[in-house]
Design a protein around this motif. Structure first.
Motif, PDB file in Angstrom:
ATOM      1  N   GLN A  44      46.561  43.135  80.304  1.00 43.96           N
ATOM      2  CA  GLN A  44      46.026  43.546  79.000  1.00 43.96           C
ATOM      3  C   GLN A  44      44.672  42.871  78.741  1.00 43.96           C
ATOM      4  OE1 GLN A  44      48.530  42.629  75.665  1.00 43.96           O
ATOM      5  NE2 GLN A  44      47.237  43.719  74.216  1.00 43.96           N
ATOM      6  N   VAL A  45      44.559  41.621  79.081  1.00 43.37           N
ATOM      7  CA  VAL A  45      43.305  40.887  78.890  1.00 43.37           C
ATOM      8  C   VAL A  45      42.237  41.422  79.839  1.00 43.37           C
ATOM      9  CG1 VAL A  45      42.199  38.614  79.018  1.00 43.37           C
ATOM     10  CG2 VAL A  45      44.499  38.830  78.056  1.00 43.37           C
ATOM     11  N   ARG A  47      41.991  44.423  80.986  1.00 43.06           N
ATOM     12  CA  ARG A  47      41.520  45.713  80.464  1.00 43.06           C
ATOM     13  C   ARG A  47      40.510  45.521  79.348  1.00 43.06           C
ATOM     14  NH1 ARG A  47      46.765  47.252  81.885  1.00 43.06           N
ATOM     15  NH2 ARG A  47      47.669  46.686  79.883  1.00 43.06           N
ATOM     16  N   LEU A  48      40.763  44.569  78.478  1.00 42.82           N
ATOM     17  CA  LEU A  48      39.805  44.278  77.404  1.00 42.82           C
ATOM     18  C   LEU A  48      38.476  43.779  77.969  1.00 42.82           C
ATOM     19  CD1 LEU A  48      42.144  42.533  74.810  1.00 42.82           C
ATOM     20  CD2 LEU A  48      41.132  44.819  74.638  1.00 42.82           C
TER      21      LEU A  48
END
Length: 68
Positions: A44-45, A47-48
């Motif tokens: 998730q990180v 992707r950010l």
């Protein structure tokens, strides 16, 4: 980003310098992570961070500055 990933996945590729885009360097780091089978951060990180790299590259192409 894909080109950076492919280069990062090659063990003999040198670390990219600042003459490469943020997207390329992000991809390179991900390729190195996959080569080592060890992600540096949760997906998730990552992707950010990928989204941020793309925004910075687009802003640079348009002659803009982000965060100022």
């Amino acid at each position: 980003m894909v080109e950076g990933y492919m280069d990062g996945f090659k063990a003999d590729s040198p670390e990219p310098s600042t003459n490469r885009s943020q997207s390329y360097r992000h991809g390179f780091s991900n390729g190195r992570d996959d080569l080592k089978l060890s992600p540096r951060l949760p997906a998730q990180v990552l992707r950010l961070l990928a989204d941020q790299a793309i925004r910075e590259d687009v802003a640079k192409e348009k002659g803009l500055r982000l965060g100022t």
